[in-house]
Design an enzyme around this catalytic site. Structure first.
Site, PDB file in Angstrom:
ATOM      1  N   HIS A 135       0.840  -1.205   0.000  1.00 23.60           N
ATOM      2  CA  HIS A 135       0.000   0.000   0.000  1.00 23.60           C
ATOM      3  C   HIS A 135       0.870   1.249   0.000  1.00 23.60           C
ATOM      4  CE1 HIS A 135      -2.789   3.008   1.870  1.00 23.60           C
ATOM      5  NE2 HIS A 135      -3.581   2.467   0.969  1.00 23.60           N
ATOM      6  N   MET A 159      -8.865  10.096  -6.819  1.00 26.25           N
ATOM      7  CA  MET A 159     -10.148   9.485  -6.490  1.00 26.25           C
ATOM      8  C   MET A 159     -10.082   7.971  -6.592  1.00 26.25           C
ATOM      9  SD  MET A 159     -12.381  10.228  -9.924  1.00 26.25           S
ATOM     10  CE  MET A 159     -12.175   9.189 -11.371  1.00 26.25           C
ATOM     11  N   LYS A 175     -19.587   3.234 -15.718  1.00 29.53           N
ATOM     12  CA  LYS A 175     -18.448   4.095 -16.030  1.00 29.53           C
ATOM     13  C   LYS A 175     -17.311   3.884 -15.020  1.00 29.53           C
ATOM     14  CE  LYS A 175     -21.310   7.587 -18.278  1.00 29.53           C
ATOM     15  NZ  LYS A 175     -21.758   9.001 -18.316  1.00 29.53           N
TER      16      LYS A 175
END
Length: 336
Positions: A119, A178, A227
């Site tokens: 991560h 995002m 999407k």
């Protein structure tokens, strides 16, 4: 769960102390702390110092190599690969972005994949580095499965974030960071930590029903239906398949099997506007675009139109002066 406010530098020092006590080299601990505090400064607390306890647990279990020495191997004039040696993703991603920036300055474009990573924290940290150098930065990372594909009931994809950083002449950079899910898993974890409910549409239970109790969340949904689903698959292709890493359900879980190396992949791309157009004009036009966007008349219920990343930048300015807010339990872990 109550929260407290501390200065960013104190938070940084506490994280470094915890990680070095767990066996991590101080230089690597400093980079991890930088990325975590960057997130908290921007009020993206789900990717901030909240994560320290998990990193310590994984270090102690053997799931992260505390002595990792990532290496860069160029594969062309504008391409290369970083082998992370199973170390901290924050350090590995930073190295990859640095090489991508160097290649873009010399040759117009730089693209670097990273393998054998873990991560890496908020991608905004890395694309910000490119934007600060007056270059365009792109970053992607896949994660373990938690998101159902559009039309499906079973988890297959990760939250698979994507980020862009674009410089301007006098204004702050355009920063878009995002998850391709409705929210990042970290926001669910933060709500659990703080004892708060979550909005409908953030998470679903095992029947696929939307829930507001974060402890009932089994899976997340892609944003925007098909999407977001499509974009999530693209992220997995670029940061997983292109990097020679696993994809979707074959990725090691972040919060399970702490003794196992995660072998994550990342993708970084940097573009030098000067190789495509007049660099000064590009930067001036970015200023103009963002200024005109901010002047668009707001819709009912809104006070103004914000540029992507602007709200986080405003949080950062305020939090640098007044301190960052973290959960009391997180502070207690960092100081014990």
């Amino acid at each position: 769960m109550s929260s407290i406010v501390i200065q960013a530098e104190e938070a940084r020092e506490l994280v470094v102390k915890k990680l070095t006590e767990a066996g991590l080299h101080s230089d690597d601990a400093s980079k991890v702390a930088d990325v975590l505090v960057h997130a908290d400064l921007r009020n993206v607390n789900s990717h901030g110092v909240l994560r320290t306890e998990h990193y310590v647990n994984r270090l102690q279990a053997g799931g992260i190599n505390p002595h990792a020495r990532p290496t860069f191997s160029p594969s062309g004039q504008v391409t290369g690969v970083v082998d992370g040696d199973d170390g901290f993703g924050h350090v590995i991603a930073d190295l990859a972005m640095e090489h991508a920036i160097d290649m873009a300055k010399k040759n117009g474009v730089g693209m670097v994949t990273a393998i054998n990573s873990s991560h890496c924290g908020a991608l905004s940290y890395f694309v910000q580095k490119a934007a600060d150098a007056k270059l365009i930065g792109i970053a992607m990372s896949h994660t373990d499965k938690i998101v159902v594909p559009f039309g499906g009931k079973t988890q297959f994809l990760g939250t698979n974030p994507i980020a862009y950083g674009v410089p301007a002449k006098s204004k702050k950079p355009f920063i878009l960071d995002m998850a391709t899910s409705n929210v990042a898993l970290g926001k669910i974890l933060q709500a659990r930590e703080e004892g708060k409910e979550i909005p409908h549409g953030w998470g679903v239970d095992e029947q696929g029903t939307s829930v507001t109790n974060p402890h009932d969340v089994v899976s997340l949904l892609p944003f925007g239906g098909p999407k977001g689903y499509g974009l999530s698959v693209i992220v997995d292709i670029f940061s997983g398949l292109l990097a020679g890493a696993a994809f979707g359900p074959h990725i090691s879980k972040m919060y399970g099997d702490l003794d196992q190396k995660r072998k994550l992949g990342h993708y970084f791309c940097v573009i030098n506007p000067a190789f495509f157009t007049d660099a000064d004009v590009f930067l001036e036009q970015m200023d103009r675009m963002m200024e005109e966007l901010s002047l668009v008349e707001p819709a009912p219920g809104f006070d103004r139109v914000y540029i992507p990343g602007e709200i986080e930048q405003l949080h950062e300015e305020r939090n640098r002066a007044h301190g960052i807010s973290i959960a009391q339990s997180v502070y207690e872990f960092l100081t014990k």
